[in-house]
Design an enzyme around this catalytic site. Structure first.
Site, short mmCIF file in Angstrom:
data_model
loop_
_atom_site.label_atom_id
_atom_site.label_comp_id
_atom_site.label_asym_id
_atom_site.label_seq_id
_atom_site.Cartn_x
_atom_site.Cartn_y
_atom_site.Cartn_z
N GLY A 83 -77.05 31.17 -19.77
CA GLY A 83 -76.14 29.29 -20.35
C GLY A 83 -75.14 29.72 -21.17
O GLY A 83 -74.37 28.71 -21.09
N CYS A 84 -74.48 31.08 -20.89
CA CYS A 84 -73.28 31.08 -21.60
C CYS A 84 -71.58 31.06 -20.05
O CYS A 84 -72.28 31.30 -19.19
CB CYS A 84 -72.76 32.17 -21.90
SG CYS A 84 -72.24 32.58 -23.69
N ILE A 85 -71.32 30.40 -20.64
CA ILE A 85 -69.99 30.25 -19.69
C ILE A 85 -68.78 30.93 -19.38
O ILE A 85 -68.24 30.64 -21.07
CB ILE A 85 -69.86 28.73 -19.62
CG1 ILE A 85 -70.68 27.58 -19.08
CG2 ILE A 85 -68.86 27.91 -18.90
CD1 ILE A 85 -70.79 25.88 -19.60
#
Lengths: 99, 111, 122
Positions: free
Chosen positions: B109-111
Site C-alpha cells: 500500500g506504500c506508493i
C-alpha cells in the site's frame, strides 16, 4: 500410466473425471491444489477411498505441507517428494495431466 | 539488476534500492542501506529495525505506518510509539525508510 | 479521514497457493484498511483453505502469507466469517484455522451480504 491432477476437487471435477477414466492399476498423483483431494473426512473422501482399490494414489508432500494438510490425509495415500515425482514419471510409459 | 557492495559481498537490490533477498540481510547490509538513505544509525534506530524484522518474521508483511506506530507503542512504550519519534529517526517515512534499511520489501500500500 | 463509513465485504472463494486470487485479496484488504471503513472478510468454498493453520511453504518456495491473516486484527479488520458448510465439506473445523473467526450458516452469510454497501469478490 501416470495421471496427475492439479485442481481442487471442490472447485473442478478434474479428480472425479480422472478417477472415472483411468484404467485399473494406474498411478494417480495429486499435485498443487489437487492435493486437497486427499483430505480425510471431506465430501470427496468416500470417492477417493473407493478408488484406492483400483489405483495407487500418491500426493506430493511439499504441496500438502504448503497447504497445512500433511497430517489430515486419507490413510493409504502415498506421500512422495519431488524426486519421487520424477521416479513415477520415469517408471510410467505415459503421463496424463488432468487440468 | 543493480547490486550493493557490503564488505565485498554483492547483494541484489531493486530499482529503488530495496534488498531482493531478505535472507542476505545482516547488520552490515543494514548499515549500507542506511548510508544510501542518509540515515546515521544509533541504538534507537536499530531497536526499530529489529522490531520490523521480528514483525516480518511473524506476519510475513511489512506493516503500514499506522500499524507500526501502534505496535511499537505496545512493545517499547508510548514515548516511542508515536509518529513524531519515528519520523525523527527516519525522516522520509518510518515504514518506507526503516523497511528498506531492515532489508524488507516496501510496505503493502506504500506508493 | 471523515466522510461516510461504508460497509465493505471481501468474499474469498479460492484456495491459497494454486492461483494468485487469495494473496491479491489479502493485499487489497490490507491497503483498504487505511480508509477506515467497516470491513468484513468472508471465507467460502475453497477460500476456507486460505486460513488453515500449519501451512509450511519452504519446499514449494512460495510466500507463506497465511501468517499475514493474523495481522488483520492490527489493521482493525476484525470481522472474519467462515462458512460452516464449506468447513464441513472439507473435513475441517474451527480448530484448524489460524485466526479467530465466526462460523456462519449460508443463510447468515446471505443476510450479512445484504447489509453491505460494497462487495468485492476473489
Amino acid at each position: 500410466m501416470l495421471h496427475t491432477v492439479n485442481k481442487s476437487p471442490f472447485e473442478k471435477n478434474s479428480l472425479s473425471s480422472c478417477l472415472a477414466h483411468a484404467k485399473e492399476g494406474s498411478a494417480i498423483l495429486l499435485i498443487e491444489d489437487g492435493v486437497y483431494g486427499a483430505l480425510k473426512g471431506s465430501k470427496m473422501a468416500a470417492e477417493v477411498q473407493d478408488a484406492m482399490g483400483k489405483f495407487t494414489l500418491y500426493a506430493l508432500g511439499p504441496d500438502l505441507k504448503a497447504r497445512g494438510i500433511a497430517d489430515k490425509i486419507i490413510d493409504g495415500v502415498k506421500v512422495i517428494d519431488y524426486a519421487g515425482f520424477v521416479d513415477l514419471a520415469c517408471e510410467n510409459d505415459k503421463v496424463q495431466s488432468w487440468l | 539488476m543493480a547490486t550493493m557492495n557490503v564488505n565485498g559481498r554483492e547483494l541484489e537490490v531493486d530499482e529503488e534500492g530495496y534488498l531482493i533477498d531478505l535472507s542476505q540481510w545482516d547488520r552490515a547490509a543494514g548499515e549500507e542501506l542506511a548510508k544510501s538513505e542518509g540515515v546515521e544509525m544509533t541504538e534507537s534506530h536499530w531497536e526499530v529495525i529489529d522490531f520490523l524484522r521480528e514483525y516480518y518474521e511473524e506476519y510475513q508483511i511489512a506493516p503500514a505506518v499506522r500499524v507500526l506506530t501502534k505496535a511499537i507503542g505496545k512493545k517499547l512504550g508510548p514515548d516511542k510509539g508515536n509518529s513524531k519519534y519515528l519520523y525523527e529517526l527516519f525522516p522520509y517515512g518510518p515504514a518506507k525508510q526503516a523497511c528498506k534499511i531492515a532489508g524488507l520489501p516496501k510496505p503493502t500500500g506504500c506508493i | 479521514m471523515g466522510g461516510d463509513v461504508k460497509k465493505f465485504m471481501y468474499v474469498n472463494r479460492k484456495a491459497p497457493h494454486g492461483t494468485v486470487y487469495a494473496l491479491e485479496s489479502l493485499e487489497v484488504v490490507l491497503i483498504g484498511a487505511a480508509f477506515e471503513q467497516d470491513v468484513s472478510v468472508v471465507f467460502i468454498d475453497d477460500g476456507v483453505f486460505e486460513i488453515v493453520k500449519g501451512q509450511v511453504t519452504t519446499e514449494v518456495e512460495m510466500k507463506n502469507f497465511s501468517n499475514t491473516y493474523k495481522a488483520l486484527e492490527m489493521y482493525d479488520v476484525e470481522k472474519l466469517y467462515v462458512s460452516k458448510d464449506s468447513l464441513e465439506e472439507r473435513g475441517l473445523s474451527e480448530d484448524d484455522l489460524i485466526v479467530d473467526v465466526e462460523v456462519k450458516t449460508a443463510a447468515e452469510i446471505a443476510a450479512l451480504m445484504e447489509e453491505q454497501d460494497v462487495i468485492l469478490s476473489f
